[in-house]
Design an enzyme around this catalytic site. Structure first.
Site, PDB file in Angstrom:
ATOM      1  N   HIS A   1      -2.541 -14.128   4.215  1.00  0.00           N
ATOM      2  CA  HIS A   1      -3.229 -13.187   5.648  1.00  0.00           C
ATOM      3  C   HIS A   1      -4.538 -13.514   5.905  1.00  0.00           C
ATOM      4  O   HIS A   1      -4.830 -12.472   6.864  1.00  0.00           O
ATOM      5  CB  HIS A   1      -2.814 -11.778   4.998  1.00  0.00           C
ATOM      6  CG  HIS A   1      -1.358 -11.394   4.674  1.00  0.00           C
ATOM      7  ND1 HIS A   1      -1.048 -10.692   3.422  1.00  0.00           N
ATOM      8  CD2 HIS A   1      -0.033 -11.653   5.180  1.00  0.00           C
ATOM      9  CE1 HIS A   1       0.224 -10.474   3.397  1.00  0.00           C
ATOM     10  NE2 HIS A   1       0.857 -10.892   4.405  1.00  0.00           N
TER      11      HIS A   1
ATOM     12  N   ASP B   1       4.882 -11.225   8.633  1.00  0.00           N
ATOM     13  CA  ASP B   1       5.240 -11.009   7.066  1.00  0.00           C
ATOM     14  C   ASP B   1       5.831  -9.662   6.901  1.00  0.00           C
ATOM     15  O   ASP B   1       6.954  -9.638   6.523  1.00  0.00           O
ATOM     16  CB  ASP B   1       4.124 -10.969   6.409  1.00  0.00           C
ATOM     17  CG  ASP B   1       4.296 -11.102   4.825  1.00  0.00           C
ATOM     18  OD1 ASP B   1       5.134 -11.494   4.339  1.00  0.00           O
ATOM     19  OD2 ASP B   1       3.388 -10.498   4.160  1.00  0.00           O
TER      20      ASP B   1
ATOM     21  N   CYS C   1       0.996  -1.119  -0.137  1.00  0.00           N
ATOM     22  CA  CYS C   1       0.086  -0.119   0.087  1.00  0.00           C
ATOM     23  C   CYS C   1       0.853   1.377   0.019  1.00  0.00           C
ATOM     24  O   CYS C   1       2.030   1.178   0.462  1.00  0.00           O
ATOM     25  CB  CYS C   1      -0.869  -0.018   1.283  1.00  0.00           C
ATOM     26  SG  CYS C   1      -2.035  -1.386   1.368  1.00  0.00           S
TER      27      CYS C   1
ATOM     28  N   TYR D   1      -4.960 -12.851  -4.761  1.00  0.00           N
ATOM     29  CA  TYR D   1      -4.641 -12.600  -3.474  1.00  0.00           C
ATOM     30  C   TYR D   1      -5.085 -13.856  -2.617  1.00  0.00           C
ATOM     31  O   TYR D   1      -6.446 -13.976  -2.358  1.00  0.00           O
ATOM     32  CB  TYR D   1      -5.156 -11.565  -2.858  1.00  0.00           C
ATOM     33  CG  TYR D   1      -4.790 -11.051  -1.346  1.00  0.00           C
ATOM     34  CD1 TYR D   1      -3.593 -11.517  -0.675  1.00  0.00           C
ATOM     35  CD2 TYR D   1      -4.972  -9.564  -0.850  1.00  0.00           C
ATOM     36  CE1 TYR D   1      -2.969 -11.122   0.262  1.00  0.00           C
ATOM     37  CE2 TYR D   1      -4.740  -9.167   0.383  1.00  0.00           C
ATOM     38  CZ  TYR D   1      -3.383  -9.978   0.948  1.00  0.00           C
ATOM     39  OH  TYR D   1      -3.135  -9.650   2.033  1.00  0.00           O
TER      40      TYR D   1
END
Lengths: 719, 719
Positions: B173, B274, B31, B170
């Site tokens: 997570h 992560d 991001c 994706y």
């Protein structure tokens, strides 16, 4: 029905400097998530209030320059010509409705975070802010003072150029630099801008003088003044301001420079004392702290106090407390409040319930506001919704069966009725309508939340094409046989009986609400299931239910332990401004508050807890455990109906929908929205999926055409 | 200097399905605050990395539709043609640099908050999210599954149309729906999408099949796969996924459908496992959890692990751990990392320090990212800054004296040197450069933060027009006599000696660091002031200093009590992802953590505290109190110089400026920015005030011209 003449005073014009306010209704500055970056949202949102009769409508706090940058929270801005252009649209639309346009001129001083602009904040003294991370602001030297005063002047000129009629200089909540200079808590200067009252007021006087000099009679000038910072724990103490001391002294001192006084109370950390939740504060709660102001000024005075009752409005004017009714939240819940009073339609007023979810979205920072009572709030532009106008549905020749009269079902039936559906039947198995709102308003302090039901009850009663049937339970067969072409399932949700929650995504061992020592909120509130002397409330919700149950039970004389895995009681109330008082009051009531612990299991008489950081165990003795863990949708009826498409077709049902908590248990505001949204779009190609809305953003190679409601609504955004 | 041939492997092209990655450097999704709404920021930010040699550059997580709306956090979006247009600009600019454009295709499932769109979230099961407030998502029925899969396909087609080369689905997570379907912790279904491994993988397989069918060979398809959710306290346990179980099983199961594997670890609540901070994790910390992957796939494998050392990069490829070096934070700190390796300029690499302030701004939600090491990050478009290119200053014929070699002074002198100022003298009173960075990196876990000094030391040494003088103290007279035309004061700040803090805006009674039992961080870290056996650390900072002092002292065998008025230890570390481990480790180390208390006063041997909610007092026995209350700017020199304009003029000084902590003590990143900004704008009309920057927003009646750098930089935004 004609208006009672006693309300006439509310509709008398009043002079504000060079401008005339056409009546006594003034929408004071409040946030909505539009800022200067979403001009369509901003202008249509504000103009709706002008259409609804507000004599003046103000922006939210409006930054005067990049150093006063409050990102991640959304403020308006008057930094440049682009902002003038964007806010100019709002002014034009207000003028078209005959209202005055006001802007709240803001420099944040020590509270400006600068997370977007990265410009260092400047303030009266090098003092830290509760909002900005890890830094005091820069103490302004003389050059800084000259520069910042010029920023005020420049921004006010831009405001005038944008078309604003009233400049409201923000000097309240100590969120604004003018207030910070005035209050000894924030001003530790030893030069001519600090120390004595005159010195601390000097910065404001100079700003006002310079603005007046620059603006002349082009605009009226007001000060939004925090006259009393109250006597609060860990508050400002005698370094704040009190009405009967420097409060009225400031008013006298500045009176020659202003055209109007916009008076409020409170301070930044607890601004819930101003935007006060109904949980703790009644209408006109600021009265005792602002009632001396008029004796010290020749100018009109405005007060706020979540005014929704016209009798109270008349009373505060006639008693000499103020001249003008200021309102933020009441104007969100009902933009047409003034018009409804004017036309004698008092029972049509959609009264603010004081829940402050509107504010919660600004506090989170980014999303548009939402309102529990008014599902159209924030949707005026991007979805083209009007709170009082409804088009006849293209499929109005259908009958609709709405099953479940909670917030979603009531709202949906009402809007379907207003959209002219042939017949709307709202069927509820309980003896009265309301759904969860049958018991939520009985939690301590939440009485006004009952207005969610009251308003809809009145509206439903008026709609000739809507019939409400309570005490009627329909199974799938009953629905198929009912004869309606459209079926809307709004059967709500219930609190899990097995302690299921999002921390482990498992039930809690031993949690079983069919046992005597385990209860859910509904079992206690609706069924009267008995609760032992020693009670443990396990709160995984983050909002009102867990703390409400704890407070109710301790007030009934129980020994209550409140347990949560979170770092505070009901952390969502940080956003609704209820948090500080709630945190204090639960403890004052003798509740044992245990934070950052999870319930490991539930055994009769004892509940082992584990510390979330250390896993250390402790055992709480409890006769009863109240499970406020997760809500479970009551969607069995919907699932059963949806599973048999042939049966639906045979029954002539061409639409089957699910709304509110039985779709997804969420905020009451979202349940209401869910019902409203479906009704608004009941004649769209696929009512199940929301129509696209306009997203105001920079678009490369864009033209204004890209933002037209028509183009967006027909597919600029895919759903 | 030529490149060492051992690094050649990093520059070998590699096939990814239908596309060729030109080297082994892949900027994985991360991001930046741009999203799809700020196309200038997004495109220029990403293109800078392509210019710096990254073979592929990815967007941040990119939402596929309104129900996956993460406001207040900023994600990219592919909802409509406008998004295609906006993100298309990024693709074009990447292609111009010869890089591949990648997009991370995201549906948030239970984690989508819907605060903007108000569309109910749908997930595998009706389970609550740690990110969304007060609701479980809706459990997807068969119709939902079909609709959501179609949303994936539609978004992937839009991605293709925008020009993206690589679709990264994706599945990591557990922030992504694909991962949620796979993990039993989130998938409680009993139909063909739940239960067995094949069933839980079914949703992903169907999505991939449908996307492949729709896209063909137009794009490469990758999965960003969380192969191991680790063994963490209150984590997913055996309902998560581990590499050597279903981790490699999933890879084998899906291998036919993908062109590349992008592998990482961790889970949403602790995604700091992560994007791991250097405080707790070394380079390639994921190695042990991802090292088996390549044995189970025929496709190229990418790993991350905050790779900044080219030797490590070569090693992980040669050892068979992976084929491609993935990086997010290292590419922020140095967009030119690949090029510098390619050209053998290893000492020019601006290494990421692993502080995670970049992430903190996304976590706050709204503002652009910032970077401690790279002041130009996020400023590529809006201010037109390039991390490696510097124009010669218009006033380069001036000499500049920079006083103070902390982060601000070092950066300012370096950039002024690169801008070709005639002579730049960086004068520091301490024996070595670094300012606060002389001691901060000595706090436990913060060793890598020393790179802030190392990089600048090397650059300063290379600049022939810059001279660094340590051990030299200048007073005002010395400055006036120095002979420089421009003077920059960067004298830093110090922790208050009297306990001054923003809670009371007063000193603390009894707090006096000249006494034996009261100390400040600098006194301990730089002066070696002795600390007694029982220590109380009072932390009003919210970030690293208080917890750092507490940890250092407990590791030295002291008995430590950590006191803060906040609701957690160092709450800003919630945004830097350090919070969970820090919260556990402080307690594991035996520190007595006291939250929500203020220090009332300090007396020798004992410190009374008050509970912020109840005012209840308790006394902590302490031999030493460490004051981490508020930093005080060391601005006396600046004030003295600024006060005498005539003396400045007589001395031939035409510019006097103040940067970094002596202006306003803030983040290290902001100190670096402050120095950089001044040097970039040293030849602007008024370098004291930042030049305006481009604000990307909808502008009514706008043309593209309104957003051109030239027009904005010359006054579209007044400052």
């Amino acid at each position: 029905m004609a208006r009672d003449p006693k309300y006439d005073i509310l509709f008398e014009p009043i002079q504000i400097g060079p401008k005339v306010l056409p009546n006594r209704f003034f929408q004071v500055a409040h946030c909505n998530g539009a800022g200067s970056e979403r001009p369509g949202f901003q202008s249509h949102f504000r103009a709706m209030k002008a259409e609804g009769g507000w004599g003046a409508v103000c922006t939210e706090y409006c930054s005067i320059g990049p150093e006063s940058d409050d990102v991640h929270r959304v403020s308006a801005r008057l930094w440049d010509d682009g902002d003038v252009r964007n806010l100019g649209l709002m002014c034009d639309m207000l003028h078209d409705q005959g209202a005055l346009a006001a802007v709240e001129i803001w420099h944040g001083g020590l509270n400006a975070c600068g997370l977007e602009s990265r410009v260092p904040a400047r303030g009266a003294s090098a003092i830290g802010s509760p909002f900005a991370f890890m830094r005091p602001c820069k103490e302004m030297d003389k050059q800084d003072i000259r520069e910042v005063q010029q920023m005020y002047v420049d921004a006010c000129k831009r405001a005038r150029d944008a078309g604003f009629d009233i400049l409201v200089l923000y000097c309240a909540h100590n969120e604004a630099l003018l207030h910070q200079f005035l209050l000894p808590f924030f001003n530790r200067r030893t030069d001519e801008y600090g120390g004595s009252f005159e010195n601390r007021a000097r910065f404001s006087r100079e700003v006002l003088e310079q603005v007046r000099e620059a603006i002349g009679d082009d605009c009226a000038i007001s000060i939004r003044f925090g006259v009393d910072t109250l006597d609060l724990p860990h508050g400002l103490g005698d370094r704040g301001i009190r009405q009967e001391g420097e409060g009225v002294q400031f008013i006298e001192h500045m009176d020659d420079l202003v055209d109007m006084w916009d008076i409020n109370v409170g301070w930044a950390v607890e601004w819930g004392e101003d935007a006060a939740p109904s949980r703790t504060h009644a209408e006109n709660h600021e009265g005792p702290f602002v009632d001396k102001v008029k004796q010290h000024t020749k100018k009109p005075v405005l007060n706020v106090g979540r005014f929704v009752n016209p009798d109270t409005m008349v009373e505060v004017i006639e008693s000499g407390q103020c001249d003008i009714i200021g309102a933020a939240r009441p104007s969100i819940a009902d933009p047409f409040l003034p018009q409804k009073i004017k036309e004698g339609r008092l029972d049509d007023i959609r009264e603010c319930i004081g829940c402050n979810v509107c504010i919660s979205r600004w506090e989170i920072g980014g999303p548009p506001l939402v309102c529990t009572q008014n599902a159209t709030s924030g949707e005026e532009y991007r979805r083209g919704w009007h709170p009082e106008k409804f088009t006849t549905a293209a499929n109005a020749d259908n009958d609709v069966l709405v099953i479940g009269a909670g917030p979603a079902g009531m709202e949906c039936a009402m809007v379907l009725g207003k959209r002219g559906m042939r017949r709307v039947h709202l069927v509820e198995s309980a003896p009265e309508i309301g759904g969860q709102m049958r018991w939520v308003p009985k939690l301590p302090g939440l009485g006004e939340w009952g207005r969610v039901v009251n308003y809809r009850q009145i509206q439903l009663d008026k709609l000739k094409n809507v019939e409400v049937m309570t005490g009627t339970t329909l199974d799938a067969e009953g629905v198929l046989e009912y004869g309606a072409e459209i079926v809307v399932v709004a059967t709500g949700s219930h609190w899990a009986h097995d302690g299921f929650q999002g921390l482990t995504n498992e039930p809690i061992p031993g949690a079983d609400a069919s046992l005597e020592h385990v209860v859910t909120p509904e079992q206690v509130m609706l069924e009267g299931k008995s609760v032992g002397q020693r009670v443990l409330v396990y709160d995984c919700e983050t909002y009102f239910t867990g703390v409400g149950m704890a407070e109710k039970l301790v007030r009934e004389g129980k020994d209550v332990t409140y347990v949560t895995a979170f770092d505070g009681v009901a952390p969502y109330t940080r956003y609704t401004l209820e948090y500080p008082r709630l945190s204090r009051s639960l403890r004052e009531l003798g509740i044992d508050v245990v934070l950052e612990h999870v319930v490991v299991s539930i055994e009769p008489g004892s509940v082992p807890l584990a510390d979330i950081w250390t896993d250390e165990e402790r055992v709480v003795e409890a006769d009863t455990v109240v499970l406020v863990t997760q809500r479970v949708p009551d969607d069995a009826l919907y699932q059963q109906l949806a599973a048999d498409e042939d049966a639906l077709a045979d029954a002539g049902i061409n639409g089957l929908y699910q709304i509110g908590d039985c779709l997804l248990p969420s905020l009451i505001a979202e349940a209401v929205f869910s019902g409203h949204r479906l009704a608004r779009e009941i004649d769209s190609p696929n009512p199940r999926v929301p129509l696209p809305y306009i997203r105001e953003r920079r678009l490369v190679n864009a033209t204004e055409e890209d933002f037209r409601l028509d183009s967006a609504a027909t597919g600029a955004v895919a759903g």
